[in-house]
Design an enzyme around this catalytic site. Sequence first.
Site, PDB file in Angstrom:
ATOM      1  N   CYS A  70       0.830  -1.218   0.000  1.00  0.00           N
ATOM      2  CA  CYS A  70       0.000   0.000   0.000  1.00  0.00           C
ATOM      3  C   CYS A  70       0.860   1.262   0.000  1.00  0.00           C
ATOM      4  O   CYS A  70       1.965   1.277   0.519  1.00  0.00           O
ATOM      5  CB  CYS A  70      -0.908   0.024   1.221  1.00  0.00           C
ATOM      6  SG  CYS A  70      -2.015  -1.393   1.292  1.00  0.00           S
ATOM      7  N   CYS A 220     -14.131  14.627  22.261  1.00  0.00           N
ATOM      8  CA  CYS A 220     -14.441  16.037  22.518  1.00  0.00           C
ATOM      9  C   CYS A 220     -15.872  16.364  22.116  1.00  0.00           C
ATOM     10  O   CYS A 220     -16.553  17.129  22.795  1.00  0.00           O
ATOM     11  CB  CYS A 220     -13.442  16.954  21.822  1.00  0.00           C
ATOM     12  SG  CYS A 220     -11.967  17.235  22.828  1.00  0.00           S
TER      13      CYS A 220
HETATM   14  C1  HEC Z   1     -15.880  21.605  26.795  1.00  0.00           C
HETATM   15  C2  HEC Z   1     -14.529  21.834  26.384  1.00  0.00           C
HETATM   16  C3  HEC Z   1     -14.044  21.204  25.101  1.00  0.00           C
HETATM   17  C4  HEC Z   1     -14.588  21.336  23.851  1.00  0.00           C
HETATM   18  C5  HEC Z   1     -15.817  22.127  23.450  1.00  0.00           C
HETATM   19  C6  HEC Z   1     -13.720  20.614  22.959  1.00  0.00           C
HETATM   20  N1  HEC Z   1     -12.697  20.056  23.632  1.00  0.00           N
HETATM   21 FE1  HEC Z   1     -11.051  19.193  22.818  1.00  0.00          FE
HETATM   22  N2  HEC Z   1     -10.320  18.838  24.669  1.00  0.00           N
HETATM   23  C7  HEC Z   1     -10.922  19.203  25.847  1.00  0.00           C
HETATM   24  C8  HEC Z   1     -10.143  18.687  26.955  1.00  0.00           C
HETATM   25  C9  HEC Z   1     -10.466  18.872  28.429  1.00  0.00           C
HETATM   26  C10 HEC Z   1      -9.047  18.020  26.390  1.00  0.00           C
HETATM   27  C11 HEC Z   1      -7.920  17.325  27.145  1.00  0.00           C
HETATM   28  C12 HEC Z   1      -6.995  18.385  27.610  1.00  0.00           C
HETATM   29  C13 HEC Z   1      -6.277  19.021  26.478  1.00  0.00           C
HETATM   30  O1  HEC Z   1      -5.354  18.389  25.959  1.00  0.00           O
HETATM   31  O2  HEC Z   1      -6.693  20.126  26.063  1.00  0.00           O
HETATM   32  C14 HEC Z   1      -9.165  18.166  24.947  1.00  0.00           C
HETATM   33  C15 HEC Z   1      -8.245  17.706  24.049  1.00  0.00           C
HETATM   34  C16 HEC Z   1      -8.288  17.945  22.693  1.00  0.00           C
HETATM   35  C17 HEC Z   1      -7.211  17.690  21.758  1.00  0.00           C
HETATM   36  C18 HEC Z   1      -5.839  17.147  22.114  1.00  0.00           C
HETATM   37  C19 HEC Z   1      -4.944  18.276  22.582  1.00  0.00           C
HETATM   38  C20 HEC Z   1      -3.545  17.824  22.909  1.00  0.00           C
HETATM   39  O3  HEC Z   1      -2.635  18.674  22.892  1.00  0.00           O
HETATM   40  O4  HEC Z   1      -3.331  16.644  23.142  1.00  0.00           O
HETATM   41  C21 HEC Z   1      -7.654  18.031  20.527  1.00  0.00           C
HETATM   42  C22 HEC Z   1      -6.887  17.960  19.232  1.00  0.00           C
HETATM   43  C23 HEC Z   1      -9.012  18.494  20.683  1.00  0.00           C
HETATM   44  N3  HEC Z   1      -9.345  18.448  21.996  1.00  0.00           N
HETATM   45  C24 HEC Z   1      -9.818  18.890  19.638  1.00  0.00           C
HETATM   46  C25 HEC Z   1     -11.120  19.322  19.805  1.00  0.00           C
HETATM   47  C26 HEC Z   1     -12.030  19.578  18.705  1.00  0.00           C
HETATM   48  C27 HEC Z   1     -11.688  19.395  17.238  1.00  0.00           C
HETATM   49  C28 HEC Z   1     -13.193  20.009  19.253  1.00  0.00           C
HETATM   50  C29 HEC Z   1     -14.488  20.334  18.564  1.00  0.00           C
HETATM   51  C30 HEC Z   1     -15.164  19.229  17.938  1.00  0.00           C
HETATM   52  C31 HEC Z   1     -13.007  20.053  20.692  1.00  0.00           C
HETATM   53  N4  HEC Z   1     -11.763  19.597  20.980  1.00  0.00           N
HETATM   54  C32 HEC Z   1     -13.949  20.498  21.593  1.00  0.00           C
HETATM   55  C33 HEC Z   1     -12.051  19.964  25.990  1.00  0.00           C
HETATM   56  C34 HEC Z   1     -12.860  20.375  24.956  1.00  0.00           C
END
Ligand code: HEC
Length: 260
Positions: A70, A220
């Site tokens: 692939c 998320c």
């Molecule tokens: C209510 C709050 C919230 C929302 C809304 C949210 N997230 Fe998150 N997200 C988090 C939390 C808490 C984590 C784990 C901690 C972090 O790494 O930010 C995370 C982690 C992530 C990570 C990994 C970050 C890392 O450095 O490892 C990604 C990529 C991500 N989110 C994408 C998204 C996307 C795309 C959306 C929309 C569909 C979304 N998130 C919506 C709270 C949220």
Amino acid sequence: MRPYALYGLAAILLALSFALAQEVDPREEAKRQKELLLQTGGILPTELIVAQGEELFFRKGPSGKTMAECDFGLGKGVLEGAAARLPRYFLDTGKVEDLDSRIVTCMTRVQGFKPQEVKRSEVVAVAFYIASKSTGHRIQVRLLFPEERALYALGEQLFYARSGARDVGCATCHVTYVGRRAGVLPYADVLGKDQSWTHWPAYRYSNDQAWTMQDRIRACYGNIAHPQPALYSTPILALELFLAYNNNGALVEEWPAFVR
Ligand code: HEC
């Protein structure tokens, strides 16, 4: 209270706040957990899954072909740095594919598996293996084809969209709330500053799960009580392309990563 007693109190509070800050520093905590698992097991869960993925990669499918037949973007069987350049447009399918969906394409189109025979756990293991060949590479995702530009635009739109009773979306937590704490972890700046794209695929020691970026994004969506787009679906791929492109240049320190 005598003045020097205040100094004593301040010192205790300071020490306490340092202790607390240390306890919740996710990177340090992940490092500690990794050491611990290595000492007790002699091998890391990430290494086990990579080995499993390698085995699957060289397993023959119904067509008699292995995954070495692939093309993951750099030519047949070339894995070195390939994952760092995904998602990208593929001429043979006429679609933009990420690592997960390209593995499914390989298993179905080249190896001859029926779509219902493709196990998610196998796709993840192979993703871990292929991603491991991009450790030390930098993210290099381009928008050359019109299909890529269209999908990027959709990803951007989805990222800033808000919905539900709480009127939240990706940008609420990952732009507006960046730096604030969500329980133990701070909200990451997923648009580049925190190099988030390089943190997945990863092994999550807090719940013993192997996740790719698809699982991370779907979780998320779950957090905000929004219906989760299916694995390999267009909204997931669009968000991935948007995030990956915004993380261009980030160095992959270790794939698969080891996170909380
Ligand atoms: C209510 C709050 C919230 C929302 C809304 C949210 N997230 Fe998150 N997200 C988090 C939390 C808490 C984590 C784990 C901690 C972090 O790494 O930010 C995370 C982690 C992530 C990570 C990994 C970050 C890392 O450095 O490892 C990604 C990529 C991500 N989110 C994408 C998204 C996307 C795309 C959306 C929309 C569909 C979304 N998130 C919506 C709270 C949220």
